[in-house]
Motif scaffolding. Structure first.
Motif, short mmCIF file in Angstrom:
data_model
loop_
_atom_site.label_atom_id
_atom_site.label_comp_id
_atom_site.label_asym_id
_atom_site.label_seq_id
_atom_site.Cartn_x
_atom_site.Cartn_y
_atom_site.Cartn_z
N THR A 196 0.83 -1.21 0.00
CA THR A 196 0.00 0.00 0.00
C THR A 196 0.86 1.26 0.00
OG1 THR A 196 -0.16 -0.08 2.40
CG2 THR A 196 -1.95 -1.10 1.14
N ASP A 197 2.16 1.08 -0.13
CA ASP A 197 3.14 2.15 -0.26
C ASP A 197 3.19 3.03 0.98
OD1 ASP A 197 5.21 3.11 -1.81
OD2 ASP A 197 3.98 4.74 -2.64
N VAL A 198 3.00 2.43 2.17
CA VAL A 198 3.07 3.18 3.42
C VAL A 198 4.51 3.22 3.92
CG1 VAL A 198 2.33 3.17 5.86
CG2 VAL A 198 0.70 2.59 4.06
N THR A 199 5.25 2.15 3.74
CA THR A 199 6.59 2.07 4.33
C THR A 199 7.68 2.62 3.43
OG1 THR A 199 6.86 -0.18 3.50
CG2 THR A 199 5.99 0.08 5.73
N LYS A 200 7.39 2.88 2.18
CA LYS A 200 8.34 3.42 1.19
C LYS A 200 9.57 2.52 1.11
CE LYS A 200 6.04 7.34 0.64
NZ LYS A 200 5.17 7.45 -0.43
N GLY A 201 10.74 3.02 1.31
CA GLY A 201 11.98 2.26 1.15
C GLY A 201 12.34 1.43 2.38
N TRP A 202 11.64 1.60 3.47
CA TRP A 202 11.94 0.88 4.70
C TRP A 202 11.12 -0.40 4.85
CZ3 TRP A 202 15.93 2.45 7.59
CH2 TRP A 202 16.41 3.73 7.36
N TRP A 203 10.55 -0.91 3.82
CA TRP A 203 9.64 -2.05 3.93
C TRP A 203 10.31 -3.29 4.50
CZ3 TRP A 203 10.14 -6.70 1.41
CH2 TRP A 203 11.10 -6.79 0.41
N LEU A 204 11.58 -3.54 4.17
CA LEU A 204 12.27 -4.73 4.67
C LEU A 204 12.46 -4.64 6.18
CD1 LEU A 204 13.48 -7.37 3.75
CD2 LEU A 204 15.65 -6.22 3.41
N VAL A 205 12.79 -3.48 6.69
CA VAL A 205 12.97 -3.30 8.13
C VAL A 205 11.62 -3.44 8.84
CG1 VAL A 205 13.66 -1.64 9.90
CG2 VAL A 205 14.98 -1.83 7.80
N VAL A 206 10.55 -2.91 8.24
CA VAL A 206 9.21 -2.98 8.84
C VAL A 206 8.74 -4.42 8.91
CG1 VAL A 206 6.79 -2.31 8.53
CG2 VAL A 206 8.60 -0.63 8.19
N VAL A 207 8.93 -5.19 7.81
CA VAL A 207 8.50 -6.60 7.78
C VAL A 207 9.27 -7.39 8.85
CG1 VAL A 207 8.54 -8.72 6.41
CG2 VAL A 207 7.74 -6.59 5.39
N ALA A 208 10.60 -7.21 8.92
CA ALA A 208 11.40 -7.93 9.91
C ALA A 208 11.03 -7.51 11.33
CB ALA A 208 12.88 -7.68 9.66
N GLY A 209 10.79 -6.23 11.53
CA GLY A 209 10.41 -5.75 12.87
C GLY A 209 9.07 -6.30 13.31
N LEU A 210 8.07 -6.32 12.40
CA LEU A 210 6.76 -6.86 12.77
C LEU A 210 6.82 -8.37 13.01
CD1 LEU A 210 4.38 -4.79 10.46
CD2 LEU A 210 4.62 -4.65 12.93
N TYR A 211 7.67 -9.05 12.22
CA TYR A 211 7.84 -10.48 12.46
C TYR A 211 8.45 -10.71 13.85
CZ TYR A 211 9.61 -15.24 12.41
OH TYR A 211 9.87 -16.53 12.74
N GLY A 212 9.52 -9.96 14.18
CA GLY A 212 10.18 -10.12 15.47
C GLY A 212 9.27 -9.77 16.63
N ALA A 213 8.49 -8.69 16.48
CA ALA A 213 7.58 -8.29 17.55
C ALA A 213 6.51 -9.35 17.76
CB ALA A 213 6.93 -6.95 17.20
N GLY A 214 6.00 -9.90 16.68
CA GLY A 214 4.98 -10.95 16.81
C GLY A 214 5.56 -12.20 17.46
N ALA A 215 6.77 -12.56 17.08
CA ALA A 215 7.39 -13.76 17.65
C ALA A 215 7.69 -13.57 19.13
CB ALA A 215 8.66 -14.10 16.89
N LEU A 216 8.07 -12.35 19.53
CA LEU A 216 8.37 -12.10 20.94
C LEU A 216 7.12 -12.03 21.80
CD1 LEU A 216 11.25 -9.47 20.70
CD2 LEU A 216 11.41 -11.84 21.46
N LEU A 217 6.03 -11.51 21.25
CA LEU A 217 4.80 -11.34 22.04
C LEU A 217 3.93 -12.59 22.07
CD1 LEU A 217 3.83 -7.73 20.93
CD2 LEU A 217 4.94 -8.46 23.05
#
Length: 190
Positions: free
Chosen positions: A36-57
């Motif tokens: 949806t073009d919200v993360t622009k060029g940081w999409w890889l960091v956002v995907v990895a961060g959301l994966y890590g946050a989900g795995a930790l919680l």
């Protein structure tokens, strides 16, 4: 050849775990944000961060189910307790059950079954001798009575009874003779 708890087995357990599944859902949400073009060029960091946050919680693995109770007198294997938790007080040892009665002599059982089919006079006391043999249990005297002496006495009674119509008036009564022999055997057993 992999062992039962090798790297592949552990990897498969992790891939099926709730932590990984929640992390994947977070990563998928990060991909939606990228598309949806919200993360622009940081999409890889956002995907990895959301994966890590989900795995930790996500919740951890479930504890194993309790072991079923074993037979009396056998203790269960020790279970590791979490740190800071005192183990429960030991249970008192169960009272041992009384030893089971010895198995009946198969030859005595077979002889008793056979004697139930033979028309023996109750006055001879064969049933009482069988009860005394059961109570006495195995032993050399009981073995000799069961295997030889009582079958010979019963066979003699049956032969004498068969020939009784042709016997003379002075011949002894077969039932009385069997009763005497049974009394003699009971005396040897006592």
């Amino acid at each position: 050849m992999a062992t039962s708890d090798g790297v592949g087995s552990r990897l498969l357990r992790y891939l099926e775990s709730p932590k990984n599944l929640v992390g994947c859902a977070g990563g998928a949400a990060g991909l939606v944000l990228h598309l949806t073009d919200v993360t622009k060029g940081w999409w890889l960091v956002v995907v990895a961060g959301l994966y890590g946050a989900g795995a930790l919680l996500a919740p951890g693995p479930k504890p194993p189910p309790p072991l079923p109770p074993g037979p009396p007198g056998v203790s269960a294997p020790p279970v590791a307790e979490p740190l800071g938790v005192a183990p429960p007080a030991p249970k008192p040892e169960p009272v041992p059950a009384p030893e089971p009665a010895p198995a009946p002599d198969p030859e005595l059982v077979a002889l008793a079954a056979y004697l139930d089919t033979v028309p023996l006079p109750p006055s001879a006391g064969v049933d009482g001798l069988l009860a005394a043999l059961r109570a006495a249990g195995p032993g050399p005297v009981a073995e000799r009575i069961v295997r030889h002496r009582l079958p010979v006495a019963v066979a003699g009674y049956l032969r004498a009874r068969t020939w009784q119509p042709w016997a003379g008036p002075d011949d002894p009564d077969p039932a009385v003779q069997l009763g005497r022999e049974v009394d003699r055997l009971a005396g040897e057993l006592a």
